[in-house]
Design a protein around this motif. Structure first.
Motif, PDB file in Angstrom:
ATOM      1  N   GLY A  75      59.802  14.322  71.105  1.00  0.00           N
ATOM      2  CA  GLY A  75      58.737  14.821  72.608  1.00  0.00           C
ATOM      3  C   GLY A  75      59.096  15.937  73.405  1.00  0.00           C
ATOM      4  O   GLY A  75      58.399  17.185  73.658  1.00  0.00           O
ATOM      5  N   LEU A  76      60.233  15.874  73.735  1.00  0.00           N
ATOM      6  CA  LEU A  76      61.330  17.158  75.180  1.00  0.00           C
ATOM      7  C   LEU A  76      61.306  18.671  73.054  1.00  0.00           C
ATOM      8  O   LEU A  76      61.009  19.162  73.976  1.00  0.00           O
ATOM      9  N   ARG A  77      61.563  17.408  72.236  1.00  0.00           N
ATOM     10  CA  ARG A  77      62.111  18.823  71.269  1.00  0.00           C
ATOM     11  C   ARG A  77      60.328  19.945  71.301  1.00  0.00           C
ATOM     12  O   ARG A  77      60.351  20.486  70.944  1.00  0.00           O
ATOM     13  N   ALA A  84      57.861  27.025  74.296  1.00  0.00           N
ATOM     14  CA  ALA A  84      59.047  28.540  74.716  1.00  0.00           C
ATOM     15  C   ALA A  84      59.253  28.523  75.622  1.00  0.00           C
ATOM     16  O   ALA A  84      59.535  29.472  76.344  1.00  0.00           O
ATOM     17  N   ARG A  85      60.040  27.735  76.602  1.00  0.00           N
ATOM     18  CA  ARG A  85      60.061  27.029  78.457  1.00  0.00           C
ATOM     19  C   ARG A  85      60.951  26.913  78.515  1.00  0.00           C
ATOM     20  O   ARG A  85      61.388  25.490  77.178  1.00  0.00           O
ATOM     21  N   GLU A  86      61.950  26.479  79.541  1.00  0.00           N
ATOM     22  CA  GLU A  86      63.086  25.621  79.308  1.00  0.00           C
ATOM     23  C   GLU A  86      62.698  23.913  79.868  1.00  0.00           C
ATOM     24  O   GLU A  86      61.790  24.070  81.416  1.00  0.00           O
ATOM     25  N   VAL A 107      59.998  24.380  83.126  1.00  0.00           N
ATOM     26  CA  VAL A 107      60.123  25.063  84.436  1.00  0.00           C
ATOM     27  C   VAL A 107      59.273  26.309  83.562  1.00  0.00           C
ATOM     28  O   VAL A 107      59.514  26.904  83.092  1.00  0.00           O
ATOM     29  N   GLU A 108      58.109  26.492  84.029  1.00  0.00           N
ATOM     30  CA  GLU A 108      57.517  27.730  84.136  1.00  0.00           C
ATOM     31  C   GLU A 108      57.532  28.992  84.732  1.00  0.00           C
ATOM     32  O   GLU A 108      56.722  29.818  83.784  1.00  0.00           O
ATOM     33  N   ASP A 109      58.333  28.324  86.149  1.00  0.00           N
ATOM     34  CA  ASP A 109      57.945  29.835  86.606  1.00  0.00           C
ATOM     35  C   ASP A 109      59.120  29.609  87.548  1.00  0.00           C
ATOM     36  O   ASP A 109      59.436  29.099  87.756  1.00  0.00           O
ATOM     37  N   HIS A 110      60.923  30.277  87.393  1.00  0.00           N
ATOM     38  CA  HIS A 110      61.522  30.741  87.690  1.00  0.00           C
ATOM     39  C   HIS A 110      61.487  31.410  89.171  1.00  0.00           C
ATOM     40  O   HIS A 110      61.062  32.624  89.236  1.00  0.00           O
TER      41      HIS A 110
END
Length: 154
Positions: A75-77, A84-86, A107-110
């Motif tokens: 699921g994580l992969r 395409a985010r961390e 994390v959508e926005d650093h």
């Protein structure tokens, strides 16, 4: 040593073979039961069952069902590949009928400071073998405010 078999391409059917008879192996056998068919098959008749070589069709090996750990990793992969985010963490792994549901924080926005980062929670639904069936973002929130309900809505 069993009788050697040679394919007869002129017969057009892989089930027909010409065999060499091993006299020592079948010594004392009167040729009724269990002896292989010698030479060409009689027209219109199939060779006896013990002289036919049957090849099973190749079957796709069935994978073992996923464990909770391997379902979480899958699921994580999937979520990391699709968004395409961390990814931050797997927050839920739950078996359901015919598969798994996995929740992953991304994390959508650093932002600076990192306590202001915007985190999204994604849900992946997979089948028993780990193939992704669907995914969706279920929630967005500011880091540290995840369980308090404040933040950026769904």
């Amino acid at each position: 040593m069993p009788p050697r078999r040679r394919d007869r391409p002129d017969e057009g059917d892989d089930r027909y073979y010409e065999e060499e008879y091993d006299e020592e192996r079948y010594a004392g056998d009167d040729g009724d039961e269990g002896a292989p068919v010698q030479g060409r098959p009689v027209a219109g008749r199939r060779p006896r069952r013990d002289s036919v070589v049957v090849q099973a069709e190749p079957q796709r090996p069935r994978r073992r069902p996923l464990t909770a750990t391997s379902a979480g990793r899958a699921g994580l992969r999937h979520i990391a590949d699709l968004t395409a985010r961390e990814p931050e963490a797997v927050t839920l792994v739950q078996p359901v009928e015919n598969g798994w549901v996995v929740d992953v924080e991304v994390v959508e926005d650093h932002r600076i400071p990192s306590s202001s980062d915007i985190i999204a929670l994604y849900e992946a639904q997979m089948d028993e073998e780990g193939n992704l069936l669907s995914y969706r973002r279920t929630r967005r929130y500011r880091r540290g405010a995840g369980d308090l309900g404040g933040g950026y809505g769904r």
